[in-house]
Design a protein around this motif. Structure first.
Motif, PDB file in Angstrom:
ATOM      1  N   TRP A  39      -3.360   0.040  -8.233  1.00  0.00           N
ATOM      2  CA  TRP A  39      -2.691  -0.843  -7.286  1.00  0.00           C
ATOM      3  C   TRP A  39      -3.193  -0.576  -5.863  1.00  0.00           C
ATOM      4  CZ3 TRP A  39       3.336  -0.875  -6.323  1.00  0.00           C
ATOM      5  CH2 TRP A  39       3.670  -1.977  -5.515  1.00  0.00           C
ATOM      6  N   LEU A  40      -3.362   0.701  -5.554  1.00  0.00           N
ATOM      7  CA  LEU A  40      -3.866   1.070  -4.232  1.00  0.00           C
ATOM      8  C   LEU A  40      -5.272   0.506  -4.014  1.00  0.00           C
ATOM      9  CD1 LEU A  40      -3.125   2.755  -1.681  1.00  0.00           C
ATOM     10  CD2 LEU A  40      -4.523   4.551  -2.671  1.00  0.00           C
ATOM     11  N   ARG A  41      -6.132   0.618  -5.037  1.00  0.00           N
ATOM     12  CA  ARG A  41      -7.485   0.044  -4.935  1.00  0.00           C
ATOM     13  C   ARG A  41      -7.415  -1.458  -4.682  1.00  0.00           C
ATOM     14  NH1 ARG A  41      -9.407   3.513  -9.582  1.00  0.00           N
ATOM     15  NH2 ARG A  41     -10.555   5.184  -8.564  1.00  0.00           N
ATOM     16  N   MET A 100       0.833  -1.195   0.000  1.00  0.00           N
ATOM     17  CA  MET A 100       0.000   0.000   0.000  1.00  0.00           C
ATOM     18  C   MET A 100       0.876   1.256   0.000  1.00  0.00           C
ATOM     19  SD  MET A 100      -3.319   0.957   2.293  1.00  0.00           S
ATOM     20  CE  MET A 100      -4.232  -0.440   1.701  1.00  0.00           C
ATOM     21  N   HIS A 101       1.971   1.219   0.745  1.00  0.00           N
ATOM     22  CA  HIS A 101       2.910   2.349   0.774  1.00  0.00           C
ATOM     23  C   HIS A 101       3.513   2.573  -0.609  1.00  0.00           C
ATOM     24  CE1 HIS A 101       2.568   1.308   4.999  1.00  0.00           C
ATOM     25  NE2 HIS A 101       3.187   2.419   5.324  1.00  0.00           N
ATOM     26  N   GLU A 102       3.914   1.482  -1.250  1.00  0.00           N
ATOM     27  CA  GLU A 102       4.522   1.581  -2.589  1.00  0.00           C
ATOM     28  C   GLU A 102       3.532   2.161  -3.588  1.00  0.00           C
ATOM     29  OE1 GLU A 102       7.706   1.221  -3.538  1.00  0.00           O
ATOM     30  OE2 GLU A 102       8.111   0.943  -1.416  1.00  0.00           O
ATOM     31  N   ASN A 143       6.069   5.693   8.582  1.00  0.00           N
ATOM     32  CA  ASN A 143       5.124   6.378   7.700  1.00  0.00           C
ATOM     33  C   ASN A 143       3.951   5.477   7.337  1.00  0.00           C
ATOM     34  OD1 ASN A 143       6.704   8.802   7.314  1.00  0.00           O
ATOM     35  ND2 ASN A 143       8.086   7.562   6.079  1.00  0.00           N
ATOM     36  N   THR A 144       2.797   6.102   7.162  1.00  0.00           N
ATOM     37  CA  THR A 144       1.622   5.401   6.636  1.00  0.00           C
ATOM     38  C   THR A 144       1.549   5.626   5.128  1.00  0.00           C
ATOM     39  OG1 THR A 144       0.219   7.338   6.951  1.00  0.00           O
ATOM     40  CG2 THR A 144       0.312   5.738   8.787  1.00  0.00           C
ATOM     41  N   ALA A 145       0.680   4.882   4.474  1.00  0.00           N
ATOM     42  CA  ALA A 145       0.443   5.104   3.046  1.00  0.00           C
ATOM     43  C   ALA A 145      -0.105   6.512   2.826  1.00  0.00           C
ATOM     44  CB  ALA A 145      -0.513   4.052   2.501  1.00  0.00           C
ATOM     45  N   LEU A 146      -0.941   6.991   3.747  1.00  0.00           N
ATOM     46  CA  LEU A 146      -1.483   8.350   3.636  1.00  0.00           C
ATOM     47  C   LEU A 146      -0.353   9.385   3.640  1.00  0.00           C
ATOM     48  CD1 LEU A 146      -3.888  10.289   3.479  1.00  0.00           C
ATOM     49  CD2 LEU A 146      -4.020  10.193   5.980  1.00  0.00           C
TER      50      LEU A 146
END
Length: 185
Positions: free
Chosen positions: A59-61, A48-50, A78-81
């Motif tokens: 990809w995130l979806r 999700m981070h990538e 770090n978060t994905a956000l």
């Protein structure tokens, strides 16, 4: 002769039996014999981070659909956000903010939040999106800086000042203020 190669992401989870992997792909979960995937497997620790770093919305979806942890932390905390905000990926940030339980105030190891990242990078549209989720604007990073202190353009600074101003609570009512004014006359 005309063989096609299909690539897909398989999200794997720890299993007690080392001969089988529990995997999810395109919303379907099942067990996969370990010898089917071990040789060609490429491991991505934080998909999700990538996806967020790269601004890769599809990809995130897929990560969201496969229930990858929305608030997972990478090695730097770090978060994905955070990465979506840092990269200026508005569509990524919008998708992440639409998820239930997304943590908008998570600080990384430097003490920075997604709001710090967006303000520092000057992404006023993302700062505005974050502010609509009522994040804390009083969080200081390890250098004792607020997101406002890190703002690199006037529009980000203005949005943050306006939000901070609306967060100030009165210590007494307007009626008491009126009475205080009359006493001073």
């Amino acid at each position: 002769q005309n063989a096609k190669i299909y690539r897909f992401l398989l999200y794997c989870y720890p299993q007690s039996d080392t001969n089988w992997w529990k995997g999810t792909c395109r919303g379907r979960t099942g067990l996969i014999p370990s010898n089917y995937v071990a040789e060609q497997a490429e491991s991505i620790d934080n998909p999700m981070h990538e996806a967020a770093k790269r601004g890769n919305l599809s990809w995130l979806r897929e990560c969201v659909e496969n229930k990858v942890g929305i608030n997972g932390l990478d090695k730097a905390g770090n978060t994905a956000l955070y990465w979506g905000c840092h990269g200026g990926h508005k569509d990524v940030v919008e998708l992440l903010l639409s998820q239930p339980n997304v943590e908008v105030n998570q600080q990384n190891k430097l003490g920075d939040t997604p709001l710090h990242a967006a303000a520092w990078k000057g992404y006023s549209d993302i700062v505005e999106m974050l502010l609509s989720k009522n994040p804390r604007t009083d969080i200081r990073n390890n250098e004792n800086k607020l997101a406002l202190d890190m703002a690199t353009n006037a529009q980000c600074a203005s949005l943050l000042k306006r939000k901070q101003g609306s967060n100030i609570t009165r210590t007494h009512s307007n009626a008491e203020e009126y009475l205080d004014d009359e006493d001073s006359d």
